[in-house]
Design a protein around this motif. Structure first.
Motif, PDB file in Angstrom:
ATOM      1  N   ALA A 107      23.711   2.386  -6.955  1.00  0.00           N
ATOM      2  CA  ALA A 107      24.341   3.597  -7.485  1.00  0.00           C
ATOM      3  C   ALA A 107      23.416   4.357  -8.418  1.00  0.00           C
ATOM      4  O   ALA A 107      23.543   5.576  -8.564  1.00  0.00           O
ATOM      5  CB  ALA A 107      25.635   3.232  -8.216  1.00  0.00           C
ATOM      6  N   CYS A 108      22.466   3.662  -9.070  1.00  0.00           N
ATOM      7  CA  CYS A 108      21.530   4.339  -9.974  1.00  0.00           C
ATOM      8  C   CYS A 108      20.446   5.097  -9.226  1.00  0.00           C
ATOM      9  O   CYS A 108      19.711   5.868  -9.857  1.00  0.00           O
ATOM     10  CB  CYS A 108      20.881   3.319 -10.911  1.00  0.00           C
ATOM     11  N   CYS A 109      20.306   4.872  -7.923  1.00  0.00           N
ATOM     12  CA  CYS A 109      19.238   5.499  -7.133  1.00  0.00           C
ATOM     13  C   CYS A 109      19.865   6.457  -6.126  1.00  0.00           C
ATOM     14  O   CYS A 109      20.690   6.047  -5.301  1.00  0.00           O
ATOM     15  CB  CYS A 109      18.420   4.437  -6.389  1.00  0.00           C
ATOM     16  N   ASN A 110      19.477   7.698  -6.205  1.00  0.00           N
ATOM     17  CA  ASN A 110      19.956   8.699  -5.255  1.00  0.00           C
ATOM     18  C   ASN A 110      18.831   9.703  -4.975  1.00  0.00           C
ATOM     19  O   ASN A 110      18.493  10.484  -5.849  1.00  0.00           O
ATOM     20  CB  ASN A 110      21.185   9.413  -5.809  1.00  0.00           C
ATOM     21  N   PRO A 111      18.256   9.664  -3.761  1.00  0.00           N
ATOM     22  CA  PRO A 111      18.500   8.748  -2.642  1.00  0.00           C
ATOM     23  C   PRO A 111      17.890   7.377  -2.894  1.00  0.00           C
ATOM     24  O   PRO A 111      16.983   7.242  -3.708  1.00  0.00           O
ATOM     25  CB  PRO A 111      17.812   9.458  -1.476  1.00  0.00           C
ATOM     26  N   VAL A 112      18.387   6.384  -2.178  1.00  0.00           N
ATOM     27  CA  VAL A 112      17.946   5.009  -2.394  1.00  0.00           C
ATOM     28  C   VAL A 112      16.610   4.791  -1.686  1.00  0.00           C
ATOM     29  O   VAL A 112      16.515   5.004  -0.471  1.00  0.00           O
ATOM     30  CB  VAL A 112      18.995   4.011  -1.866  1.00  0.00           C
ATOM     31  N   PRO A 113      15.561   4.377  -2.407  1.00  0.00           N
ATOM     32  CA  PRO A 113      14.274   4.083  -1.746  1.00  0.00           C
ATOM     33  C   PRO A 113      14.428   2.922  -0.775  1.00  0.00           C
ATOM     34  O   PRO A 113      15.224   2.005  -1.001  1.00  0.00           O
ATOM     35  CB  PRO A 113      13.348   3.732  -2.915  1.00  0.00           C
ATOM     36  N   PRO A 114      13.692   2.947   0.342  1.00  0.00           N
ATOM     37  CA  PRO A 114      13.848   1.880   1.347  1.00  0.00           C
ATOM     38  C   PRO A 114      13.533   0.494   0.810  1.00  0.00           C
ATOM     39  O   PRO A 114      14.252  -0.466   1.120  1.00  0.00           O
ATOM     40  CB  PRO A 114      12.864   2.291   2.460  1.00  0.00           C
ATOM     41  N   LEU A 115      12.481   0.365   0.009  1.00  0.00           N
ATOM     42  CA  LEU A 115      12.108  -0.953  -0.503  1.00  0.00           C
ATOM     43  C   LEU A 115      13.109  -1.458  -1.537  1.00  0.00           C
ATOM     44  O   LEU A 115      13.272  -2.674  -1.707  1.00  0.00           O
ATOM     45  CB  LEU A 115      10.703  -0.905  -1.096  1.00  0.00           C
ATOM     46  N   VAL A 116      13.776  -0.558  -2.251  1.00  0.00           N
ATOM     47  CA  VAL A 116      14.816  -0.979  -3.192  1.00  0.00           C
ATOM     48  C   VAL A 116      16.006  -1.538  -2.432  1.00  0.00           C
ATOM     49  O   VAL A 116      16.594  -2.555  -2.813  1.00  0.00           O
ATOM     50  CB  VAL A 116      15.226   0.207  -4.091  1.00  0.00           C
ATOM     51  N   ASP A 167       0.832  -1.205   0.000  1.00  0.00           N
ATOM     52  CA  ASP A 167       0.000   0.000   0.000  1.00  0.00           C
ATOM     53  C   ASP A 167       0.872   1.262   0.000  1.00  0.00           C
ATOM     54  O   ASP A 167       0.723   2.159   0.820  1.00  0.00           O
ATOM     55  CB  ASP A 167      -0.966   0.010   1.189  1.00  0.00           C
ATOM     56  N   GLU A 168       1.807   1.286  -0.938  1.00  0.00           N
ATOM     57  CA  GLU A 168       2.668   2.446  -1.139  1.00  0.00           C
ATOM     58  C   GLU A 168       2.536   2.893  -2.588  1.00  0.00           C
ATOM     59  O   GLU A 168       2.169   2.110  -3.468  1.00  0.00           O
ATOM     60  CB  GLU A 168       4.137   2.101  -0.841  1.00  0.00           C
ATOM     61  N   SER A 169       2.826   4.150  -2.830  1.00  0.00           N
ATOM     62  CA  SER A 169       2.767   4.650  -4.200  1.00  0.00           C
ATOM     63  C   SER A 169       3.946   4.106  -5.000  1.00  0.00           C
ATOM     64  O   SER A 169       4.990   3.738  -4.445  1.00  0.00           O
ATOM     65  CB  SER A 169       2.784   6.177  -4.204  1.00  0.00           C
ATOM     66  N   THR A 170       3.767   4.050  -6.311  1.00  0.00           N
ATOM     67  CA  THR A 170       4.855   3.588  -7.175  1.00  0.00           C
ATOM     68  C   THR A 170       6.049   4.542  -7.116  1.00  0.00           C
ATOM     69  O   THR A 170       7.189   4.107  -7.273  1.00  0.00           O
ATOM     70  CB  THR A 170       4.354   3.473  -8.618  1.00  0.00           C
ATOM     71  N   GLY A 171       5.788   5.818  -6.871  1.00  0.00           N
ATOM     72  CA  GLY A 171       6.890   6.755  -6.720  1.00  0.00           C
ATOM     73  C   GLY A 171       7.692   6.538  -5.452  1.00  0.00           C
ATOM     74  O   GLY A 171       8.884   6.852  -5.405  1.00  0.00           O
ATOM     75  N   TYR A 172       7.061   5.998  -4.413  1.00  0.00           N
ATOM     76  CA  TYR A 172       7.785   5.685  -3.184  1.00  0.00           C
ATOM     77  C   TYR A 172       8.577   4.388  -3.331  1.00  0.00           C
ATOM     78  O   TYR A 172       9.707   4.283  -2.848  1.00  0.00           O
ATOM     79  CB  TYR A 172       6.801   5.564  -2.018  1.00  0.00           C
ATOM     80  N   VAL A 173       7.998   3.385  -4.002  1.00  0.00           N
ATOM     81  CA  VAL A 173       8.682   2.101  -4.172  1.00  0.00           C
ATOM     82  C   VAL A 173       9.904   2.278  -5.062  1.00  0.00           C
ATOM     83  O   VAL A 173      11.030   1.916  -4.683  1.00  0.00           O
ATOM     84  CB  VAL A 173       7.717   1.057  -4.764  1.00  0.00           C
ATOM     85  N   LEU A 174       9.724   2.844  -6.264  1.00  0.00           N
ATOM     86  CA  LEU A 174      10.823   3.071  -7.202  1.00  0.00           C
ATOM     87  C   LEU A 174      10.399   4.175  -8.157  1.00  0.00           C
ATOM     88  O   LEU A 174       9.549   3.940  -9.024  1.00  0.00           O
ATOM     89  CB  LEU A 174      11.162   1.784  -7.977  1.00  0.00           C
ATOM     90  N   PRO A 175      10.939   5.383  -8.006  1.00  0.00           N
ATOM     91  CA  PRO A 175      10.554   6.472  -8.915  1.00  0.00           C
ATOM     92  C   PRO A 175      10.859   6.121 -10.366  1.00  0.00           C
ATOM     93  O   PRO A 175      11.737   5.306 -10.671  1.00  0.00           O
ATOM     94  CB  PRO A 175      11.401   7.656  -8.427  1.00  0.00           C
ATOM     95  N   THR A 176      10.102   6.769 -11.247  1.00  0.00           N
ATOM     96  CA  THR A 176      10.209   6.435 -12.670  1.00  0.00           C
ATOM     97  C   THR A 176      11.587   6.755 -13.220  1.00  0.00           C
ATOM     98  O   THR A 176      12.160   5.976 -14.005  1.00  0.00           O
ATOM     99  CB  THR A 176       9.129   7.200 -13.456  1.00  0.00           C
ATOM    100  N   HIS A 177      12.169   7.886 -12.839  1.00  0.00           N
ATOM    101  CA  HIS A 177      13.470   8.241 -13.403  1.00  0.00           C
ATOM    102  C   HIS A 177      14.565   7.275 -12.947  1.00  0.00           C
ATOM    103  O   HIS A 177      15.509   6.987 -13.690  1.00  0.00           O
ATOM    104  CB  HIS A 177      13.834   9.681 -13.027  1.00  0.00           C
TER     105      HIS A 177
END
Length: 849
Positions: free
Chosen positions: A512-521, A484-494
């Motif tokens: 390294a591709c995620c800055n800041p790193v989402p918690p679920l990632v 029950d999280e938004s897709t932007g919170y799980v993994l942003p599109t960019h």
């Protein structure tokens, strides 16, 4: 304001000519060149002023042309680092992180008052003082979904309306909604999502699916009539100051019932909602603001989520006007979370569009009609915070407090702009009714959902990147529904696009591709790594070919079909062929010399695996269709077909589409029309073509007759000239008879010998045969009629010596009778030599003594 300025600047820069040929073309015009130079100087001047303000080196314009670009770029990078570092320090101070760290100051030094930033500053009425507020964020807010009585339905099923009671109904509620409480008594469906359980129950009870997904108040809104008083010019009623207006915060069921009774006695009230979508998959309506002429109300919808349906009595009353601003999203949120519907809506956003105002935002309407500057600092705040701070309550209250006065003023302006006629005002009411007819649609995941996102991002991927993007999109959607999280919170599109483009080989590359790193990632980085590896294993093909293969357009080879060839493009799909065993495969007889009008029998067409039978013709030439013989319609259709040539033709079968046999003979079908497109030729054109063909045949016959006559005349003239010529032998014979030797000189008249005449006739006949025979009149040459003595020459005398090869031939000649020997030499073995090795010198070919 700052965000809007940045967005407008970005859009303007995107509209400039791109670097390359387009920019060089525009650069060739002196006006464009001067404009670019002047604007570039202005931008460099602004950048140097900003850098001076922050204490950085700012000599950005006085640089050498050779190394100027690199030095300027280094200056900009250094300045950005300094500015961003200061912004981070100030944010930490506003957040209270570095509050205890005080710098060491000398005794008696009084530090100046520091203003945090422009977006966090509120100017007083006098303008001399400024107040700073703490940042309002919610890092540790308890999830309100845990307190809901009904669980949030994030399943991949369509949305079913929540309404089960229909007040102010002209048409009763369908039985499906009224009996919705029966679902609690169905223990077999407790483990199934609510929407799916409703669909199963509907299938059991054989109810109509249209009732499940229809708008419950469709009939009432279609038959809604606007009162004449609402179409006449009103007198705007001035709003009360906010300090003198009573504010009520409603968070209990008793207060909600009392509010509903108050609203039912009014003629109009204003409504607005505050929404949160970052920490929820579908989103949450956190607050509802309602304002009347005398009082303001704020409802805690998170606390009263399951009881909000009570307000349907006032919201669906057609005699009460509900005033919204930009109600497109509000209508859907009310249906999704509370089962609330609105009848008799007036949208001030639609009125602003009808009046053609400069801007259509609520902030602009407040400045124009009420001379009020709204504070938009909390527009993107986290409205799940409880208890709500006073600043956020005042902000939410201001959205509806002035809305009824704006409603009166805009109605008056709509009538004045239309010269007192209610047509323009009536159109606003109709558009507002269309807004209230909107239905909420839940986001549904399909196998091709990722393609819509890829088109919006305008990215071109190869097959590996596209496969990774598809797998990441599916993983993100599944995890967002579960948590029950938004897709932007799980993994942003960019970030998802960055991972798909880079295809990192290690889990650290994904981080390294995620800055800041989402918690679920960070939690599921190993699973993401497996998905990326799965994408990397795909063969590197073009994305279009991969899409065609996925749809099944490329034929798949089957081992049991012996007539299939992977590179055979002259046949249909493999499924059209009859599945036969190896010993039952029909054999089609080949045709060596075939006429153009040859057609296969019906039985052969049914059993033949090949659609195009193999034909070999002697002296085969490429057939080029004559464009003059084609009609206008045929030439047009030919050009259209050639222009739509598929670049991937080699991967596709020639006749892959299945056509129904009945549709071929149905005159109303499109296939019948296409199959008869070559028969649309007019009879006049056909007659003209026949006449042209007849004329060409007659001309060919006449030319052939002329050639034969010329040949006969040439032969006769030659024979006449040869009759009076005497040969050398005749002259020698006459000289012997007369006893005198005549000198070799001019020839005299004598008898003609046959040998020189044949050779001369051969030499004279050869140059006359210049034109080859046409293909239509071609016949194989019969060598039985030819004179083979020309190749033999004079008869040699019999040699007395022993020749084994010659005697072997004579030995073989004796075995055959005379008739057979002549037929054999005149037939198959004419003009040919003995094939294979020579027989000369072999002992077994010698004759027996």
């Amino acid at each position: 304001y700052g965000l809007g300025a940045v967005l407008s600047a970005t859009k303007a820069s995107a509209g400039l000519p791109q670097t390359g040929d387009e920019y060089d073309f525009y650069r060739s015009f002196p006006g464009f060149q001067e404009f670019c130079e002047s604007q570039g100087d202005k931008l460099l001047h602004c950048m140097s002023q900003i850098m001076q303000h922050h204490g950085c080196r700012s000599h950005i314009r006085d640089r050498n042309k050779l190394t100027g670009v690199e030095e300027r770029f280094d200056l900009v990078v250094d300045s950005n680092d300094v500015i961003l570092e200061r912004a981070g320090i100030l944010l930490d101070e506003a957040d209270g992180v570095n509050r205890s760290q005080k710098p060491i100051m000398p005794a008696g030094f009084q530090p100046p008052k520091i203003v945090v930033s422009s977006w966090n500053r509120k100017g007083s009425s006098s303008g001399s003082r400024s107040e700073t507020f703490r940042l309002l964020h919610a890092k540790n807010v308890a999830r309100p979904q845990l307190k809901f009585k009904e669980k949030v339905d994030n399943s991949n099923t369509p949305f079913v309306p929540k309404i089960f009671i229909k007040p102010n109904a002209l048409k009763p509620l369908p039985s499906y909604f009224s009996n919705k409480q029966i679902r609690k008594e169905r223990p077999e469906d407790l483990d199934v999502p609510a929407a799916l359980a409703d669909f199963i129950h509907q299938q059991r009870t054989q109810e109509h699916v249209e009732d499940m997904f229809a708008h419950p108040y469709q009939y009432e809104l279609d038959h809604l009539t606007i009162a004449e008083s609402l179409l006449s010019k009103p007198e705007p009623q001035m709003y009360k100051p906010m300090a003198e207006t009573k504010l009520s915060f409603i968070d209990s069921l008793e207060d909600l019932v009392a509010l509903n009774e108050k609203l039912c006695r009014l003629s109009e009230f204003a409504v607005d909602l505050e929404h949160h979508s970052y920490r929820s998959f579908l989103g949450l309506t956190c607050l509802m603001q309602i304002s009347t002429r005398e009082e303001d109300f704020i409802i805690d919808t998170l606390e009263l989520r399951s009881e909000m349906y009570i307000l349907n009595e006032a919201f669906t009353d057609p005699t009460i006007v509900k005033v919204f601003h930009g109600a497109d999203s509000d209508i859907e949120w009310l249906q999704r979370d509370f089962g609330l519907y609105v009848v008799n809506l007036f949208d001030t956003h639609q009125a602003s569009r009808a009046l053609n105002l400069a801007r259509h935002s609520l902030d602009h309407l407040l400045r124009q009609f009420c001379d009020v500057n709204s504070d938009k600092r909390y527009q993107l705040a986290d409205w799940r915070i409880r208890p709500l701070p006073d600043e956020m309550i005042e902000y939410a209250r201001a959205d509806t407090h002035y809305l009824l006065y704006i409603y009166d003023s805009m109605r008056a302006q709509l009538l004045e702009s239309n010269h007192g006629q209610p047509g323009l005002l009536q159109s606003v009411w109709n558009k507002s009714k269309d807004v209230s007819l909107k239905k909420y649609v839940k986001p549904i995941y399909t196998e091709e959902s990722y393609l819509d996102l890829q088109r919006k991002q305008k990215r071109s991927f190869n097959t590996q990147q596209l496969t990774t993007f598809r797998l990441l999109y599916a993983w993100r959607d599944k995890l967002a529904r579960q948590e029950d999280e938004s897709t932007g919170y799980v993994l942003p599109t960019h970030m998802m696009i960055k991972i798909s483009e880079e295809l990192p080989k290690e889990p650290q590359g994904i981080i390294a591709c995620c800055n800041p790193v989402p918690p679920l990632v960070r939690q599921q980085v190993n699973e993401l790594h497996l998905l990326v590896q799965q994408g990397r294993e795909m063969p590197l093909l073009k994305a279009e070919i991969a899409a065609q293969k996925k749809k099944g357009l490329t034929p798949i080879k089957k081992a049991e079909d012996t007539l299939f060839g992977p590179h055979d493009t002259s046949r249909g799909s493999e499924s059209d062929n009859p599945q036969l065993a190896a010993d039952e495969v029909p054999v089609k007889q080949g045709i060596l010399f075939s006429d153009k009008d040859h057609r296969m029998d019906v039985d052969e067409q049914k059993i033949s695996g090949l659609l195009a039978p193999a034909r070999i013709t002697l002296f085969q030439e490429l057939e080029t269709p004559d464009e003059m013989s084609l009609s206008v319609a045929q030439m047009k259709a030919r050009r259209i077909i050639e222009s739509f040539e598929n670049p991937f033709r080699m991967y596709l079968p020639s006749t892959g589409a299945h056509v129904n046999k009945n549709s071929k003979f149905d005159p109303s079908s499109k296939i019948f029309e296409i199959s008869k497109r070559w028969k649309l030729q007019s009879t006049e054109q056909q007659q003209k073509e026949l006449e042209v063909k007849k004329k060409s045949k007659e001309e060919a016959k006449q030319q052939a007759k002329k050639l034969t006559e010329e040949r006969t005349k040439a032969k006769q003239s030659y024979q006449e000239s040869v009759q009076n010529i005497t040969t050398v032998r005749q002259q020698a014979a006459e000289s012997k008879d007369g006893g005198k030797k005549r000198p070799r000189g001019a020839n005299e008249v004598g008898e003609v010998t046959p040998k020189p005449t044949k050779r001369q006739m051969k030499s004279t006949d050869k140059p006359q045969k210049t034109e080859p025979p046409s293909e239509e009149s071609f016949k194989p040459f019969d060598y039985a009629q030819s004179d083979l003595k020309v190749f033999d020459g004079s008869k040699a005398k019999d040699n007395t010596q022993f020749d084994p090869n010659r005697q072997g031939q004579d030995f073989r000649k004796k075995k055959f009778p005379q008739g057979k020997k002549n037929s054999l030499s005149a037939g198959n073995k004419s003009m040919s030599y003995l094939s294979g090795k020579l027989d000369r010198g072999f002992r077994h070919n010698w004759p027996k003594r």
